[in-house]
Scaffold this motif. Structure first.
Motif, PDB file in Angstrom:
ATOM      1  N   LEU A 148       0.806  -1.213   0.000  1.00 44.73           N
ATOM      2  CA  LEU A 148       0.000   0.000   0.000  1.00 44.73           C
ATOM      3  C   LEU A 148       0.843   1.268   0.000  1.00 44.73           C
ATOM      4  N   GLY A 149       2.138   1.117   0.119  1.00 44.50           N
ATOM      5  CA  GLY A 149       3.034   2.254   0.061  1.00 44.50           C
ATOM      6  C   GLY A 149       2.766   3.265   1.152  1.00 44.50           C
ATOM      7  N   LYS A 150       2.803   4.524   0.771  1.00 46.93           N
ATOM      8  CA  LYS A 150       2.655   5.590   1.771  1.00 46.93           C
ATOM      9  C   LYS A 150       1.226   5.705   2.303  1.00 46.93           C
ATOM     10  N   TYR A 151       0.281   5.020   1.689  1.00 46.37           N
ATOM     11  CA  TYR A 151      -1.113   5.091   2.134  1.00 46.37           C
ATOM     12  C   TYR A 151      -1.503   3.940   3.070  1.00 46.37           C
ATOM     13  N   ALA A 152      -0.559   3.092   3.408  1.00 47.27           N
ATOM     14  CA  ALA A 152      -0.852   1.903   4.212  1.00 47.27           C
ATOM     15  C   ALA A 152      -1.527   2.263   5.531  1.00 47.27           C
ATOM     16  N   GLU A 153      -1.008   3.249   6.227  1.00 49.54           N
ATOM     17  CA  GLU A 153      -1.579   3.621   7.521  1.00 49.54           C
ATOM     18  C   GLU A 153      -3.027   4.094   7.377  1.00 49.54           C
ATOM     19  N   ALA A 154      -3.300   4.914   6.406  1.00 50.65           N
ATOM     20  CA  ALA A 154      -4.645   5.440   6.200  1.00 50.65           C
ATOM     21  C   ALA A 154      -5.617   4.322   5.801  1.00 50.65           C
ATOM     22  N   VAL A 155      -5.181   3.457   4.905  1.00 44.73           N
ATOM     23  CA  VAL A 155      -6.049   2.376   4.436  1.00 44.73           C
ATOM     24  C   VAL A 155      -6.341   1.386   5.552  1.00 44.73           C
ATOM     25  N   LEU A 156      -5.309   0.966   6.255  1.00 44.26           N
ATOM     26  CA  LEU A 156      -5.494  -0.009   7.327  1.00 44.26           C
ATOM     27  C   LEU A 156      -6.301   0.567   8.483  1.00 44.26           C
ATOM     28  N   SER A 157      -6.095   1.824   8.802  1.00 40.28           N
ATOM     29  CA  SER A 157      -6.888   2.427   9.885  1.00 40.28           C
ATOM     30  C   SER A 157      -8.348   2.582   9.447  1.00 40.28           C
ATOM     31  N   SER A 158      -8.579   2.858   8.192  1.00 37.69           N
ATOM     32  CA  SER A 158      -9.954   2.938   7.686  1.00 37.69           C
ATOM     33  C   SER A 158     -10.642   1.578   7.764  1.00 37.69           C
ATOM     34  N   TYR A 159      -9.904   0.526   7.399  1.00 39.33           N
ATOM     35  CA  TYR A 159     -10.458  -0.821   7.533  1.00 39.33           C
ATOM     36  C   TYR A 159     -10.776  -1.127   8.995  1.00 39.33           C
ATOM     37  N   ALA A 160      -9.871  -0.785   9.891  1.00 41.53           N
ATOM     38  CA  ALA A 160     -10.069  -1.060  11.313  1.00 41.53           C
ATOM     39  C   ALA A 160     -11.292  -0.330  11.849  1.00 41.53           C
ATOM     40  N   VAL A 161     -11.433   0.940  11.499  1.00 45.91           N
ATOM     41  CA  VAL A 161     -12.584   1.722  11.958  1.00 45.91           C
ATOM     42  C   VAL A 161     -13.874   1.142  11.390  1.00 45.91           C
ATOM     43  N   SER A 162     -13.858   0.764  10.135  1.00 44.47           N
ATOM     44  CA  SER A 162     -15.051   0.178   9.505  1.00 44.47           C
ATOM     45  C   SER A 162     -15.450  -1.125  10.178  1.00 44.47           C
TER      46      SER A 162
END
Length: 53
Positions: free
Chosen positions: A4-18
């Motif tokens: 996910l490159g530089k967006y990994a944190e944002a994507v994974l945190s979005s999945y976690a919140v969802s």
């Protein structure tokens, strides 16, 4: 898992919140269902005890 490159944190945190929100909705729905079912059982019991059913 894809890179996910530089967006990994944002994507994974979005999945976690969802996932957390979905779990919370399921838990709240089950609790509400149990409460309503208990209320309906109580109403039916009272109706039967009063000779209306």
């Amino acid at each position: 898992m894809p890179d996910l490159g530089k967006y990994a944190e944002a994507v994974l945190s979005s999945y976690a919140v969802s996932i957390l929100l979905i779990v919370a909705l399921v838990v709240l729905s089950v609790r509400r269902s149990r409460k309503v079912r208990a209320q309906l059982d109580d109403i039916e019991t009272r109706r039967k005890n009063h000779g209306e059913g």
